[in-house]
Design an enzyme around this catalytic site. Structure first.
Site, short mmCIF file in Angstrom:
data_model
loop_
_atom_site.label_atom_id
_atom_site.label_comp_id
_atom_site.label_asym_id
_atom_site.label_seq_id
_atom_site.Cartn_x
_atom_site.Cartn_y
_atom_site.Cartn_z
N HIS A 172 -9.17 1.26 5.19
CA HIS A 172 -7.88 1.33 5.87
C HIS A 172 -8.04 2.20 7.12
O HIS A 172 -8.86 3.13 7.11
CB HIS A 172 -6.83 1.94 4.92
CG HIS A 172 -5.45 1.87 5.48
ND1 HIS A 172 -4.98 2.79 6.38
CD2 HIS A 172 -4.47 0.95 5.31
CE1 HIS A 172 -3.75 2.45 6.73
NE2 HIS A 172 -3.42 1.33 6.09
N GLU A 206 -4.84 -5.01 10.66
CA GLU A 206 -3.82 -3.99 10.84
C GLU A 206 -4.04 -3.29 12.18
O GLU A 206 -4.87 -2.37 12.26
CB GLU A 206 -3.89 -2.96 9.72
CG GLU A 206 -3.58 -3.55 8.35
CD GLU A 206 -3.00 -2.50 7.40
OE1 GLU A 206 -2.02 -2.82 6.73
OE2 GLU A 206 -3.51 -1.37 7.35
N GLY A 262 3.15 2.23 10.73
CA GLY A 262 4.09 3.34 10.55
C GLY A 262 4.85 3.70 11.82
O GLY A 262 5.50 4.73 11.89
N LYS A 286 0.06 4.27 -0.10
CA LYS A 286 -0.55 5.44 0.54
C LYS A 286 -0.37 6.66 -0.39
O LYS A 286 -0.40 6.50 -1.61
CB LYS A 286 0.04 5.65 1.93
CG LYS A 286 -0.06 4.35 2.76
CD LYS A 286 0.19 4.52 4.21
CE LYS A 286 0.02 3.17 4.90
NZ LYS A 286 0.21 3.22 6.34
N ASN A 317 0.87 -1.17 0.00
CA ASN A 317 0.00 0.00 0.00
C ASN A 317 0.91 1.23 0.00
O ASN A 317 1.54 1.52 1.00
CB ASN A 317 -0.89 -0.04 1.25
CG ASN A 317 -1.68 1.25 1.45
OD1 ASN A 317 -1.76 2.08 0.56
ND2 ASN A 317 -2.26 1.39 2.63
N SER A 362 4.07 -2.23 10.12
CA SER A 362 5.53 -2.27 10.23
C SER A 362 6.14 -3.61 9.79
O SER A 362 7.09 -4.10 10.41
CB SER A 362 5.96 -1.92 11.67
OG SER A 362 5.57 -0.58 11.97
N GLU A 416 -6.46 4.57 8.23
CA GLU A 416 -6.31 6.01 7.98
C GLU A 416 -7.59 6.61 7.41
O GLU A 416 -7.91 7.77 7.66
CB GLU A 416 -5.10 6.24 7.05
CG GLU A 416 -3.79 6.00 7.79
CD GLU A 416 -2.66 5.42 6.95
OE1 GLU A 416 -2.70 5.50 5.71
OE2 GLU A 416 -1.71 4.87 7.56
P1 13P Z 1 3.47 0.37 7.59
O1 13P Z 1 3.96 -0.90 6.93
O2 13P Z 1 4.14 1.59 7.09
O3 13P Z 1 3.42 0.24 9.07
O4 13P Z 1 1.93 0.54 7.12
C1 13P Z 1 1.06 -0.53 7.21
C2 13P Z 1 -0.18 -0.20 6.49
O5 13P Z 1 -0.92 0.68 6.90
C3 13P Z 1 -0.46 -0.92 5.24
O6 13P Z 1 -1.75 -0.68 4.79
#
Ligand code: 13P
Length: 244
Positions: A90, A162, A168, A6, A4, A208, A92
């Site tokens: 997601h 997740e 992150g 983002k 992803n 992560s 976010e």
């Molecule tokens: P990270 O791998 O940067 O922690 O993000 C995970 C994520 O949100 C994938 O959709």
């Protein structure tokens, strides 16, 4: 093995990425690779990966097919340019755009209707984990977001667990934490959709994931794949994850 991106990379960056990434995953078998760039780069990504077996997905969709809905993009539009997947809800999007469980259901149904495979995200926040609410949060997300799907719809989705506190932050869930959460989700699936569909649904872990922890996560039977953010932005590190 899903990436992803983002809100990172331009169309030019996308081309440079695939030039490096594709040779590194050539001949890799027994796993499905999906990359989800931002909307403006989808077409370039589809073109660059044509015939390679690497799938391209979007990061969101609107549930209607078309209409006066400024700024939104529909499932048929995403599908028409050659995408095969779409990420739904997601954390976010839940956090910054107030996406609800009702959105999960309608977006998932819209994705399926458009011929896309939805990757539906669930997961608890830090405060919820610390107050012992992980199982009840997952129960609620499953029951209200995924539960309303028909069994034949559920059979076509991918779920991504997740935990919000691991996204992150560099804090990966321990394999034990991930395993427990995946079992909770599979158990929810069993109760709603029965043994067979629950056993078959793919549950990805996200939060992560890096080249140096992917092996221990993938060693867990309950973990069927990973959804990678930061580490998917670098072609060498994402290829290392894919080839774990
Ligand atoms: P990270 O791998 O940067 O922690 O993000 C995970 C994520 O949100 C994938 O959709």
């Amino acid at each position: 093995m899903a990436g992803n991106w983002k809100m990172y990379k331009t169309a030019k960056d996308t081309r440079a990425y695939f030039e490096k990434f594709l040779p590194l995953v050539k001949g890799c078998s027994g796993r499905e690779i999906v990359i989800c760039p931002p909307y403006p780069n989808l077409e370039a990504a589809v073109e660059d990966t044509a015939g390679t077996g690497v799938h391209i997905g979007a990061q969101n969709l609107y549930w209607g097919k078309e209409g006066a809905v400024t700024g939104e993009v529909s499932g048929p539009m995403i599908h028409s340019i050659g995408c095969t997947h779409v990420i739904i809800a997601h954390s976010e999007r839940r956090e910054y755009f107030n996406e609800s469980e009702q959105d999960v259901t309608r977006k998932t149904k819209a994705a399926l209707e458009a011929g896309l495979t939805p990757i539906v995200c669930v997961g608890e926040r830090l405060a919820e984990r610390e107050s012992g609410q992980t199982a009840s949060v997952l129960h609620e997300q499953f029951q209200d977001g995924i539960g309303p799907l028909a069994p034949d719809e559920f059979a076509k989705i991918v779920i991504a667990y997740e935990p919000v506190w691991a996204i992150g932050t560099g804090k990966t869930a321990t394999p034990q934490i991930a395993e427990d959460a995946h079992k909770t989700i599979r158990n929810e699936a069993r109760q709603r959709f029965g043994e067979q569909l629950a056993a078959a649904v793919r549950i990805l872990y996200g939060g992560s994931v890096k080249p140096d922890n992917v092996k221990s996560l993938m060693a867990i039977e309950e973990i069927d794949g990973v959804l990678v953010g930061g580490a998917s932005l670098d072609p060498v590190s994402f290829a290392a994850i894919v080839n774990y």
